[in-house]
Design an enzyme around this catalytic site. Structure first.
Site, PDB file in Angstrom:
ATOM      1  N   GLU A 286      42.323  42.058  29.126  1.00 40.80           N
ATOM      2  CA  GLU A 286      40.744  42.800  28.790  1.00 40.80           C
ATOM      3  C   GLU A 286      40.346  41.926  27.593  1.00 40.80           C
ATOM      4  O   GLU A 286      38.951  41.495  27.568  1.00 40.80           O
ATOM      5  CB  GLU A 286      40.872  44.124  28.481  1.00 40.80           C
ATOM      6  CG  GLU A 286      39.611  44.724  28.432  1.00 40.80           C
ATOM      7  CD  GLU A 286      40.044  46.335  28.651  1.00 40.80           C
ATOM      8  OE1 GLU A 286      40.142  46.855  29.815  1.00 40.80           O
ATOM      9  OE2 GLU A 286      40.035  46.988  27.704  1.00 40.80           O
ATOM     10  N   HIS A 307      66.199  40.121  39.766  1.00 41.35           N
ATOM     11  CA  HIS A 307      66.799  40.511  41.444  1.00 41.35           C
ATOM     12  C   HIS A 307      65.553  40.769  42.250  1.00 41.35           C
ATOM     13  O   HIS A 307      65.756  41.094  43.399  1.00 41.35           O
ATOM     14  CB  HIS A 307      67.778  41.328  41.598  1.00 41.35           C
ATOM     15  CG  HIS A 307      69.151  40.879  40.912  1.00 41.35           C
ATOM     16  ND1 HIS A 307      70.037  40.519  41.465  1.00 41.35           N
ATOM     17  CD2 HIS A 307      69.391  40.884  39.589  1.00 41.35           C
ATOM     18  CE1 HIS A 307      71.036  40.139  40.743  1.00 41.35           C
ATOM     19  NE2 HIS A 307      70.704  40.234  39.498  1.00 41.35           N
ATOM     20  N   LYS A 421      31.998  50.551  37.886  1.00 42.96           N
ATOM     21  CA  LYS A 421      31.531  51.991  38.002  1.00 42.96           C
ATOM     22  C   LYS A 421      30.140  51.886  38.157  1.00 42.96           C
ATOM     23  O   LYS A 421      29.803  52.978  38.899  1.00 42.96           O
ATOM     24  CB  LYS A 421      31.519  52.232  36.234  1.00 42.96           C
ATOM     25  CG  LYS A 421      32.999  52.389  35.550  1.00 42.96           C
ATOM     26  CD  LYS A 421      32.692  52.851  34.145  1.00 42.96           C
ATOM     27  CE  LYS A 421      33.873  52.489  33.382  1.00 42.96           C
ATOM     28  NZ  LYS A 421      33.767  52.693  31.896  1.00 42.96           N
TER      29      LYS A 421
END
Lengths: 444, 444
Positions: A286, A307, A421
């Site tokens: 961010e 793995h 948003k």
């Protein structure tokens, strides 16, 4: 020094003059920070926080934590992004990922208001059935959708169960100091409130009340946490990267980025570090991911992920580097038992400490990845103590600011978070967004 | 069709002729697969598995699962990489991440043998205190360090608690059909064994006993899981990417990779999908990450991570694409309550289903990320059923094979995983590695 940078596994990838050559940019970033002249300088509250934090509020946090510990089976922490990641990172780093299953009578801690999901909400409500519950809602504005919806739900749950008076004793609000509807509503309702400071962004807020209240409920020594952070603040004050491992980390990241290493993988060797890695991903992603720039932050826990992603890191596209957190000494002990049948052929390990084997796995991996062309930064963390963790938190916060300035971005804003948003509100028909609704719907 | 690919949000990034132009490579990969002429053709057992699986063993799995459900409080699944990721992915996708906290009297399921850590081991042993325990150890060779050590520990725990005879009834071994010390030891000791097939690699093994036994213990309908996988097998048999969404996904990945999209982010909108994303990361990372090639697999859960990595995806370096899994219909319901005080200003959402809001969040994010220059593949999964999940599992397995062949790698080997192990064994002084030890130590 609770944290040291070991650059041994970088020697094949960075020449000595590269450090010299980037020093002026580091020095310039340092000046931007200390003279508060850089972009985002309204958000530098975290810099001196480990020394200048509000001692009165800090004492209230301890008292509230004690009250929560005595009065509930479950604490629901309501927050999204930086409003829960820091607390969860510290709680799991110190107490383990399965803390709720091994904590005896202490309150279990669960996280709500961090997604939009009926499945999640119903799961948390089932967990609360028949339990005594407290909540800590963390939201600067009080209007962010995810935590606001969760606060509606859990406030109603408490009021139904305990009445308004009883609920009042179980609701703890961390929000703006003075503004915002959540603050005024809390004052009216008589909830105890704590402060999200104006000059500390969400991803830098773990050492404010945002992080400290849940952390204290988990019985972690918040004094030691702050002391560690403050010692890091004092230790990393020299702008010369030969003497300052924090700035050196910022320098190395930028050196590698400029030669095409566009992904950084934060590597832990303990499952308890997983949420710390997530906190780090927010902090760096961010802060730096803007203006079409930035190192993509990823994370793994080894040997588990050797793995799964191990093959890729060893042999795949060469656009990554690793930053390995090595916990140098541990109070966790386990001795590998002998097996008379030796069916696994591992009796050469019998009697060894498990963490000694882990250490060899780490060294073996460092050498393997060096051979695979992957630069490795090693951060040697002294131990798994609150002090050392606070030290590491500050190390990463400070390095992030410097690194962002060297990259040429504002490390303290997040304009891109609004984009989804706005669209969501328009599509939901929120009053005031009518104009955009039709245009967006036409694009679906 | 339980899963469909929606390419609406790719139109700005891929021109129609690009699909035409990559078709021959897809057709060639298809031929390599169906004629079993491509690299790694010893490991194609997964292709027909959903139809040809061992029905006798499948019935035994159900009986064993029932026995485990009746006889214990805790099932410890011991395995690393593909030996636990598939089971855990399915269990959490179907039953939720907090399944152990909401499952009533059914056995809790925990995972051991996937790291080298005293902290993890001690945490799991504490969880087992005072509980009735069964174990399912999953290891083809029986010699992989992490699960082998855990098997030593938990076998001893069971034998101490229940005696050798009692322990025998609580130990379930999934291993090689005939070879290996774990198989012969299990036969001698009288443990019930299940098979890790020779022609199915770990990351492709979720629909074998490797995944199915723990999944059945979690009371998930394994018949429906297999039926979904088999229907996907039948649905995705045409090599034309206009008619085959699975191959179309493989094509799109390669188209985007060749234009510099070197990281793929698998996006879920439900916390219960987190471990599925981890399974996917192994499948794609380990299959394609070789010969200095491959798309780096990352994952997020939105809206949670829109508040951490969202900024980076929206505005940061433009080297990524997203693959979004959208669960189209849900049996999970939750209605947003009204708040007479409307302190959050969200009363325009009152009475709405939470998952309807989630859907708008997803659409808003797709549009925002399209505006941000990030290609989005949308995979529309019909629902959260075992059938649909089995369908999706096969979709990703098949697409991975095709994608790997188009990339020009062997999608079924993982030579790089050995590199760290060899170094670790040498540094630990394992007999037979003496020559390498000194040379490696000199490099530390």
């Amino acid at each position: 020094m609770a944290l040291k940078l070991n650059d041994h596994y970088l020697q094949k990838f960075i020449r000595p003059q590269e450090y010299t050559n980037i020093q002026p940019a580091i020095t310039a970033a340092h000046k931007q920070l200390v003279t508060r002249s850089g972009a985002g300088n309204d958000y530098l509250g975290w810099v001196d926080l480990p020394e200048n934090y509000d001692k009165e509020e800090f004492a209230r946090i301890k008292i509230a934590a004690d009250k929560i510990r005595k009065s509930c089976d479950v604490l629901i922490v309501i927050g999204i992004g930086g409003s829960y990641l820091g607390a969860r990172a510290v709680i799991e780093f110190m107490n383990g990922q399965l803390y709720n299953q091994v904590n005896g009578d202490a309150p279990d801690i669960y996280y709500a208001g961090r997604d939009i999901s009926a499945a999640s909400m119903n799961e948390l409500l089932r967990i609360c059935e028949g339990k005594d519950v407290c909540i800590n809602v963390i939201s600067k504005s009080g209007t962010t959708t995810e935590p606001a919806v969760a606060f509606r739900v859990f406030r109603a749950l408490l009021e139904d169960k305990y009445g308004k008076d009883g609920a009042r004793e179980r609701i703890f609000v961390t929000t703006d100091r003075a503004r915002g509807t959540l603050k005024s509503f809390s004052d009216e309702a008589g909830y105890e409130t704590f402060v999200v400071p104006d000059d500390v962004g969400g991803r830098y807020s773990v050492l404010t009340a945002v992080g400290l209240l849940p952390i204290a409920v988990a019985d972690i020594d918040i004094d030691a946490l702050m002391r560690g952070a403050n010692d890091a603040r004092l230790a990393f004050s020299d702008d010369n990267i030969e003497n300052n491992d924090c700035y050196r980390y910022a320098a190395i990241r930028n050196i590698l980025y400029r030669k095409g290493k566009v992904t950084e993988i934060l590597v832990g060797y303990e499952t308890y570090a997983q949420m710390f890695n997530e906190w780090w991903k927010q902090l760096y992603g961010e802060s730096e991911g803007k203006d079409s720039k930035g190192i993509f932050p990823a994370s793994v826990i080894f040997s588990t992920d050797l793995h799964s992603l191990g093959q890729f890191i060893q042999d795949g596209t060469k656009n990554q580097f690793e930053t390995v957190i090595s916990v140098e000494s541990s109070e966790d002990h386990f001795t590998i038992p002998n097996d008379p049948n030796n069916i696994d052929g591992l009796n050469f390990l019998s009697g060894m400490e498990l963490d000694a084997v882990k250490n060899k796995a780490m060294l073996g991996t460092l050498l393997a990845h060096e051979d695979g062309g992957v630069p490795n930064i090693v951060l040697e963390l002294k131990d798994r103590s609150a002090y050392s963790l606070g030290y590491m938190i500050y190390f990463f916060e400070l390095a992030c600011a410097i690194s962002g300035y060297v990259l040429g971005v504002n490390p303290f804003d997040q304009p891109g978070v609004e984009a989804y948003k706005k669209n969501m509100f328009a599509l939901l028909g929120k009053p005031g967004y009518e104009d955009q609704k039709a245009a967006l719907e036409a694009r679906l």
